[in-house]
Design an enzyme around this catalytic site. Structure first.
Site, PDB file in Angstrom:
ATOM      1  N   CYS A  71       0.941  -1.456  -0.076  1.00  0.00           N
ATOM      2  CA  CYS A  71      -0.213  -0.232  -0.324  1.00  0.00           C
ATOM      3  C   CYS A  71       0.944   1.102  -0.078  1.00  0.00           C
ATOM      4  O   CYS A  71       1.703   1.282   0.705  1.00  0.00           O
ATOM      5  CB  CYS A  71      -1.007  -0.318   1.248  1.00  0.00           C
ATOM      6  SG  CYS A  71      -2.162   1.244   0.877  1.00  0.00           S
ATOM      7  N   CYS A 195      -5.508   6.606  -4.203  1.00  0.00           N
ATOM      8  CA  CYS A 195      -4.419   4.927  -4.113  1.00  0.00           C
ATOM      9  C   CYS A 195      -2.956   5.519  -4.584  1.00  0.00           C
ATOM     10  O   CYS A 195      -2.802   5.200  -5.691  1.00  0.00           O
ATOM     11  CB  CYS A 195      -4.969   3.785  -5.018  1.00  0.00           C
ATOM     12  SG  CYS A 195      -4.011   2.533  -4.245  1.00  0.00           S
TER      13      CYS A 195
HETATM   14  N1  LIG Z   1      -4.836   1.998  -0.846  1.00  0.00           N
HETATM   15  C1  LIG Z   1      -3.236   1.350  -1.368  1.00  0.00           C
HETATM   16  C2  LIG Z   1      -2.766   0.060  -2.205  1.00  0.00           C
HETATM   17  C3  LIG Z   1      -3.488  -1.079  -1.303  1.00  0.00           C
HETATM   18  C4  LIG Z   1      -4.002  -2.484  -2.098  1.00  0.00           C
HETATM   19  C5  LIG Z   1      -4.665  -3.563  -1.537  1.00  0.00           C
HETATM   20  N2  LIG Z   1      -6.180  -2.812  -2.072  1.00  0.00           N
HETATM   21  C6  LIG Z   1      -4.716  -4.385  -2.436  1.00  0.00           C
HETATM   22  O1  LIG Z   1      -4.343  -4.687  -3.734  1.00  0.00           O
HETATM   23  O2  LIG Z   1      -4.019  -5.053  -1.811  1.00  0.00           O
HETATM   24  C7  LIG Z   1      -2.216   2.142  -1.987  1.00  0.00           C
HETATM   25  O3  LIG Z   1      -2.382   3.773  -1.240  1.00  0.00           O
HETATM   26  O4  LIG Z   1      -1.756   2.200  -2.818  1.00  0.00           O
END
Ligand SMILES: N[C@H](CCC[C@H](N)C(=O)O)C(=O)O
Length: 256
Positions: A71, A195
Site C-alpha cells: 500500500c 491509492c
Molecule cells: N491503498 C493502497 C493500495 C492497497 C492495495 C490493496 N487494495 C490490495 O490490492 O491489496 C495504496 O495506497 O497503494
C-alpha cells in the site's frame, strides 16, 4: 490499546505501534476496527513492528481484514508514524510485504521509494502492472463523471483477473504533466479517495502510452500526489518515487 489515525490524500489508516507484538491479529477484528459505522473507520489497518535489520516493519491489512499487498499511501503514513515515534530523523529504510523501501520526510511531505517495475502487460484497451499491488489502468475521458464503483467492480471480479482480483484505475490526462486518477480498491471493495500504488501505476502508464515525462502530478479525489521515475532496461522503470502529504489526524483508545 492505543491507536492512531493517519491519512495521505484521503486514503486513511489505523496505525498501531505493535513493537511488543501484542496486537490480536484476526480478520474479523481488523474488519470491525476498519468499519465506518461499527468501528473506527479506515481503508486499512497497519501494524508497525520491529525488524532486526531495518528501522521497522510494515504489516498492512485491507479494510476487509485480510493482509493486503503493498500500500503506497499506507507506506507513506507508516513512515510519518515512525517519524512521530522518533524512530528516525529524515530518512528511513523499512521492510514491507514487497521488500525493502526507502523513504524521507520533508515537512508535511513523505517521499516513498517504490519497487522497480519490470513487467507491463499492455492490452489494446488497458494496461496491467504490479507496483507492489496489482493494477489495471485504463485511459478514459471525463473521469469525474464515471461510475467508478460499478466499472471498477466489474473489472475487479472479471474472469481475466480471477482468482486474486485487481485494483482498477481510471485516468484522464488533464495536461502534458498531469493526470486525474480515480481508483476502485480490492480489499476495500469501494472507490477510495486515493491509492498510492494505483497512482504510481497510472503515472508509469502515462509515460509509456502518452509520453508523459517524470515527474507526473496526479489529482485524486483526496488531493495531489507526484510520481517520479527513470526508465530502465527493456521498458521497465526504476527509481520510482511516490510523493505527497501524510499526516496524523487523531489518536484514541480501542475499547478492550
Ligand atoms: N491503498 C493502497 C493500495 C492497497 C492495495 C490493496 N487494495 C490490495 O490490492 O491489496 C495504496 O495506497 O497503494
Amino acid at each position: 490499546m492505543d491507536f492512531f489515525k493517519y491519512q495521505g490524500t484521503g486514503n486513511d489508516f489505523i496505525l498501531i505501534d505493535d513493537r511488543e507484538e501484542t496486537f490480536p491479529v484476526s480478520q474479523d477484528y481488523i474488519a470491525h476496527l476498519c468499519h465506518r459505522r461499527f468501528g473506527i473507520g479506515a481503508d486499512g489497518l497497519i501494524l508497525l513492528r520491529n525488524h532486526p535489520a531495518y528501522d521497522f516493519r510494515m504489516i498492512y491489512f485491507n479494510a476487509d481484514g485480510a493482509e493486503g499487498s503493498m500500500c503506497g499511501n499506507g507506506g507513506r503514513c507508516i513512515v510519518r508514524f515512525a517519524h512521530d515515534l522518533g524512530l528516525f530523523e529524515k530518512e528511513t529504510r523499512f521492510l514491507a510485504v514487497d521488500g525493502e523501501h526507502q523513504a524521507a520526510v520533508n515537512g508535511d511531505e513523505v517521499s516513498l521509494k517504490m519497487n522497480d517495475v519490470t513487467h507491463i502487460d499492455q492490452q489494446p484497451d488497458f494496461t496491467f502492472l504490479n507496483t507492489g499491488s496489482p493494477h489495471y489502468v485504463k485511459i478514459v475521458e471525463e473521469v469525474e463523471a464515471m461510475d467508478v464503483v460499478a466499472e471498477g467492480r466489474a473489472v475487479r471480479y472479471s474472469d481475466r483477473f480471477a482468482p486474486g482480483g485487481t485494483n482498477a484505475n481510471f485516468m484522464e490526462p488533464t495536461s502534458d504533466k498531469r493526470l486525474f486518477v480515480r481508483t476502485y480498491e480490492r480489499g476495500v471493495e469501494d472507490e477510495t479517495y486515493s491509492c498510492g500504488t494505483g497512482v504510481t501505476a497510472s503515472a508509469l502508464v502515462a509515460h509509456q502510452q502518452l509520453g508523459m515525462q517524470s515527474p507526473v502530478s496526479i489529482q485524486t479525489l483526496g488531493g495531489m500526489l507526484r510520481v517520479s521515475f527513470e526508465t530502465g532496461e527493456a521498458g521497465g522503470f526504476s527509481n520510482v518515487y511516490l510523493m505527497g502529504p501524510a499526516v496524523r489526524v487523531y489518536q484514541g483508545t480501542i475499547k478492550a
